[in-house]
Design a protein around this motif. Structure first.
Motif, short mmCIF file in Angstrom:
data_model
loop_
_atom_site.label_atom_id
_atom_site.label_comp_id
_atom_site.label_asym_id
_atom_site.label_seq_id
_atom_site.Cartn_x
_atom_site.Cartn_y
_atom_site.Cartn_z
N GLN A 1 -7.34 11.02 10.81
CA GLN A 1 -8.42 11.36 9.89
C GLN A 1 -8.00 11.06 8.45
OE1 GLN A 1 -11.65 12.62 10.57
NE2 GLN A 1 -11.08 11.95 12.63
N PRO A 2 -8.97 10.75 7.57
CA PRO A 2 -8.64 10.34 6.20
C PRO A 2 -7.68 11.27 5.47
CG PRO A 2 -10.96 9.99 6.61
CD PRO A 2 -10.43 10.68 7.82
N LYS A 3 -7.90 12.57 5.56
CA LYS A 3 -7.05 13.50 4.80
C LYS A 3 -5.63 13.58 5.36
CE LYS A 3 -8.69 17.59 7.33
NZ LYS A 3 -9.36 18.90 7.17
N ASN A 4 -5.43 13.04 6.58
CA ASN A 4 -4.10 13.11 7.21
C ASN A 4 -3.40 11.75 7.30
OD1 ASN A 4 -4.46 15.91 7.76
ND2 ASN A 4 -5.63 15.40 9.60
N PHE A 5 -4.13 10.66 7.03
CA PHE A 5 -3.56 9.34 7.24
C PHE A 5 -2.52 9.01 6.17
CE2 PHE A 5 -3.48 4.74 6.37
CZ PHE A 5 -3.01 4.30 7.60
N VAL A 6 -1.33 8.57 6.64
CA VAL A 6 -0.24 8.16 5.74
C VAL A 6 0.45 6.95 6.35
CG1 VAL A 6 1.92 8.82 4.64
CG2 VAL A 6 0.14 10.53 4.95
N LEU A 7 0.70 5.93 5.54
CA LEU A 7 1.50 4.80 6.00
C LEU A 7 2.95 5.24 6.11
CD1 LEU A 7 0.32 1.61 4.07
CD2 LEU A 7 0.22 1.99 6.52
N SER A 8 3.60 4.85 7.19
CA SER A 8 5.00 5.22 7.37
C SER A 8 5.90 4.34 6.51
CB SER A 8 5.39 5.05 8.84
OG SER A 8 5.38 3.67 9.20
N ASP A 9 7.15 4.76 6.36
CA ASP A 9 8.12 3.95 5.62
C ASP A 9 8.34 2.61 6.30
OD1 ASP A 9 8.43 5.89 3.70
OD2 ASP A 9 10.21 6.79 4.61
N ALA A 10 8.27 2.61 7.62
CA ALA A 10 8.43 1.35 8.37
C ALA A 10 7.26 0.41 8.07
CB ALA A 10 8.52 1.63 9.87
N ASP A 11 6.04 0.99 7.98
CA ASP A 11 4.87 0.18 7.63
C ASP A 11 5.05 -0.45 6.25
OD1 ASP A 11 3.46 0.72 9.98
OD2 ASP A 11 2.61 2.57 9.15
N TYR A 12 5.53 0.35 5.31
CA TYR A 12 5.69 -0.18 3.95
C TYR A 12 6.79 -1.24 3.90
CZ TYR A 12 5.90 -0.56 -1.09
OH TYR A 12 5.87 -1.05 -2.37
N ALA A 13 7.84 -1.04 4.68
CA ALA A 13 8.92 -2.03 4.74
C ALA A 13 8.38 -3.36 5.26
CB ALA A 13 10.05 -1.53 5.63
N ASP A 14 7.46 -3.28 6.23
CA ASP A 14 6.83 -4.50 6.77
C ASP A 14 6.00 -5.18 5.68
OD1 ASP A 14 5.74 -6.44 8.46
OD2 ASP A 14 4.11 -5.13 9.10
N PHE A 15 5.25 -4.37 4.93
CA PHE A 15 4.45 -4.93 3.84
C PHE A 15 5.34 -5.57 2.78
CE2 PHE A 15 2.58 -4.31 -0.42
CZ PHE A 15 1.49 -5.16 -0.30
N LYS A 16 6.42 -4.90 2.42
CA LYS A 16 7.34 -5.43 1.42
C LYS A 16 7.90 -6.79 1.87
CE LYS A 16 11.83 -4.51 -0.77
NZ LYS A 16 12.95 -3.56 -0.88
N ALA A 17 8.27 -6.88 3.13
CA ALA A 17 8.81 -8.14 3.66
C ALA A 17 7.77 -9.26 3.57
CB ALA A 17 9.26 -7.94 5.11
N ARG A 18 6.52 -8.92 3.83
CA ARG A 18 5.45 -9.91 3.74
C ARG A 18 5.27 -10.40 2.30
NH1 ARG A 18 0.52 -9.59 7.33
NH2 ARG A 18 1.23 -8.89 9.36
N VAL A 19 5.33 -9.46 1.35
CA VAL A 19 5.17 -9.83 -0.05
C VAL A 19 6.27 -10.80 -0.47
CG1 VAL A 19 5.13 -9.00 -2.43
CG2 VAL A 19 4.00 -7.68 -0.64
N LEU A 20 7.50 -10.48 -0.13
CA LEU A 20 8.64 -11.33 -0.51
C LEU A 20 8.54 -12.71 0.15
CD1 LEU A 20 11.52 -8.69 -0.36
CD2 LEU A 20 10.29 -9.53 -2.38
N LYS A 21 8.09 -12.73 1.39
CA LYS A 21 7.97 -14.00 2.11
C LYS A 21 6.83 -14.85 1.55
CE LYS A 21 7.58 -15.85 6.82
NZ LYS A 21 7.40 -15.51 8.26
N SER A 22 5.80 -14.21 1.00
CA SER A 22 4.63 -14.94 0.50
C SER A 22 4.87 -15.60 -0.84
CB SER A 22 3.44 -13.98 0.36
OG SER A 22 3.63 -13.11 -0.74
N ASN A 23 6.03 -15.33 -1.45
CA ASN A 23 6.35 -15.87 -2.78
C ASN A 23 5.36 -15.37 -3.83
OD1 ASN A 23 8.08 -17.36 -4.44
ND2 ASN A 23 6.75 -19.16 -4.38
N PHE A 24 4.95 -14.11 -3.66
CA PHE A 24 4.02 -13.47 -4.59
C PHE A 24 4.61 -13.42 -5.99
CE2 PHE A 24 3.28 -9.36 -6.72
CZ PHE A 24 1.93 -9.46 -6.99
N LYS A 25 3.77 -13.74 -6.98
CA LYS A 25 4.19 -13.69 -8.38
C LYS A 25 3.11 -12.99 -9.20
CE LYS A 25 7.15 -17.81 -8.64
NZ LYS A 25 7.21 -18.06 -7.21
#
Length: 554
Positions: A428-452
């Motif tokens: 539910q919206p009030k309980n939803f939280v991205l896990s640290d593992a989810d954020y680590a996955d996102f971080k890896a994607r950002v670095l791989k995408s050559n985001f600037k």
């Protein structure tokens, strides 16, 4: 003869100055209209290229109106529907936000509205719009695609989309409906005793929705109300008065409209018995709270009925009237100013029309003191100043770039689309939280995408280097500048770690909206909302609340 001439001079001397002024004004207007017509006649006859009358004269009309104020706007026949949509919040279409994907250079679905044709057909965030009926959309911009999604209510079309998470091309038949843009996307109980209500616009009949929601909140046990008017650009004055009437007694003057013509003058008063005159209320406002939102918040402040919290409002104290124009056009025309219960007008900008026109912000030193019903000082000019000023949390630069269309890699959108594909359901919206593992996955994607992205510190350093060179200090300080430049070197990984909290909030809001729509995103966001949290503190401290309203004396 001399006696007659002497009499005429004597008559001119006693004529009202205004009569002569009006004569001069009408003569100047007539003269300049003839000049304009004459100029266009020769342009049309002799100009080197063939002219489009709609474009050339339309530009002339637009320039004329821009010299007055930004709210006086002409709508030709083919644009009148846009004015009606703005005033009513209604249009015929599929009920979905769309956006341009910079990476794919295609228009995609961004956010379907709950219960609308787009959502019912199964369209999802990120779906690439390939065609509508027989018209290809892959090389079109957002406005073109939007115009084809809209149409007559009851008409149908076939949309062909590509779902990026699977690569599958799909066809769907969708029937357009009359879409009512949600003015009240969410209300609910927070922490078991505080009612929260978010109003995004003052469109037709929104006061009825607010009334129903407030009564429901009371039934659910709400002991106080946080009324969120942030980013609400206003709309109907009558709807604002109806909402204020829910909280204040019958027969009170809420807003007075005063213009040059008697027929536009009006005194709006409360006409029915209120629902609740004692429940504590905190109204949330910000710099985008304008017009009817300022009538609502300002009236509740002037009547000492609610504590206003947030940042100073926009300051729109002008009233517009739609006027029918020949050939089925309409003119939205500024005809008056409005004055709230204390007698103040909160217009923040003076629009000067002499010598080409310019704008002038009303300085605080030039504003005037007025008083609320219980004698608190309030001021005109410059919008509504909150009783409790709370700045919102600022968005880090990296988060802004990740979430905006300026990111050509579209890494945040791609992550959210893939997350949705992998998770059929979420909490539910009030309980939803991205896990640290989810954020680590996102971080890896950002670095791989050559985001600037453009870092503000680097911009300021470059400006400082230019200034130091100009003033002759750079050579002596070059080692220090080089060392500072090295320390400020782009480090996306470090920035992603440092701003993890804010970036996670943006990701969570986007993901929740895909499952629970706009209302879910609002509910989820309250958990991080600094201004809402301060509103809770004000409500839970009864002595502070009463003191802010002048009910308790020092």
């Amino acid at each position: 003869m001399k006696q007659i001439i002497a009499f005429l001079f004597a008559l001119l001397a006693v004529l009202p100055a205004g009569a002569q002024t009006d004569h001069d004004r009408h003569f100047d207007a007539s003269k300049n209209m003839e000049i304009f017509t004459d100029i266009y006649k020769y342009l049309d006859l002799m100009y080197v290229d063939t002219l489009d009358a709609n474009e050339v004269i339309g530009n002339g009309i637009t320039a004329m109106l821009k010299s007055l104020d930004p709210y006086t706007v002409y709508y030709p026949e083919n644009d009148v529907k846009n004015l009606k949509t703005m005033l009513t919040g209604k249009y015929a279409g599929v009920g979905s936000l769309i956006r341009y994907n910079q990476q794919l250079q295609r228009v995609v679905i961004d956010e379907p509205y709950e219960g609308m044709p787009a959502a019912e057909a199964g369209l999802k965030k990120g779906d690439i719009i390939l065609s509508i009926d027989d018209t290809t959309m892959t090389d079109k911009d957002v406005s073109y695609v939007s115009s084809h999604l809209r149409g007559e209510a009851g008409s149908s079309f076939v949309i062909r989309i590509k779902r990026p998470s699977t690569g599958k091309v799909m066809k769907m038949k969708i029937t357009r409906r009359a879409i009512q843009m949600p003015s009240l996307p969410y209300y609910g109980i927070v922490n078991d005793h505080i009612g929260y209500l978010s109003l995004t616009s003052f469109t037709e009949n929104c006061s009825k929705d607010v009334r129903r929601a407030f009564i429901d909140l009371k039934k659910q046990g709400a002991k106080a109300l946080v009324f969120d008017l942030r980013n609400n650009g206003g709309g109907s004055v009558q709807e604002a008065v109806n909402i204020v009437n829910m909280f204040v007694p019958k027969g009170i003057s809420i807003v007075k409209i005063k213009g040059r013509l008697d027929r536009v003058n009006r005194d709006y008063k409360t006409t029915v018995e209120p629902i609740d005159t004692v429940m504590p209320i905190v109204v949330l406002v910000n710099e985008n709270t304008a017009s009817a939102s300022e009538i609502t918040s300002g009236s509740l402040q002037d009547l000492d009925r609610a504590v206003i919290l947030g940042t100073r409002t926009f300051g729109k104290g002008l009233v517009q009237t739609p006027v029918d124009i020949v050939y089925n056009g309409q003119l939205k025309l500024t005809t008056a100013k409005y004055y709230i219960p204390s007698g103040r007008c909160i217009q923040a900008i003076n629009y000067k029309h002499a010598h080409g026109g310019y704008v002038e912000h009303v300085a605080d030193s030039l504003t005037h003191v007025f008083h609320t019903a219980d004698g608190r000082e309030v001021r005109d000019g410059g919008g509504i100043k909150p009783d409790v000023e709370v700045e919102p949390d600022s968005l880090p630069n990296i988060a802004y770039y990740l979430a905006s269309a300026r990111d050509s890699s579209e890494v945040m959108l791609n992550y959210v689309v893939d997350y949705i594909a992998k998770h059929p359901t979420i909490a539910q919206p009030k309980n939803f939280v991205l896990s640290d593992a989810d954020y680590a996955d996102f971080k890896a994607r950002v670095l791989k995408s050559n985001f600037k992205y453009d870092r503000e510190t680097e911009k300021y350093l470059k400006d400082l280097v230019k200034l130091a060179k100009f003033e002759g200090y750079y050579d002596d300080a070059k080692p220090e500048f080089d060392a500072l430049q090295e320390k400020l070197k782009h480090n996306v990984a470090k920035d992603l770690d440092f701003n993890k909290g804010k970036i996670k909030q943006l990701l969570e809001a986007d993901i929740v909206a895909a499952y629970y729509y706009q209302k879910g995103a609002i509910e989820q966001g309250l958990r991080y909302d600094k201004q809402f949290q301060e509103a809770e503190k004000v409500i839970d401290d009864s002595a502070r609340y009463k003191k802010l309203l002048g009910k308790l004396k020092n």
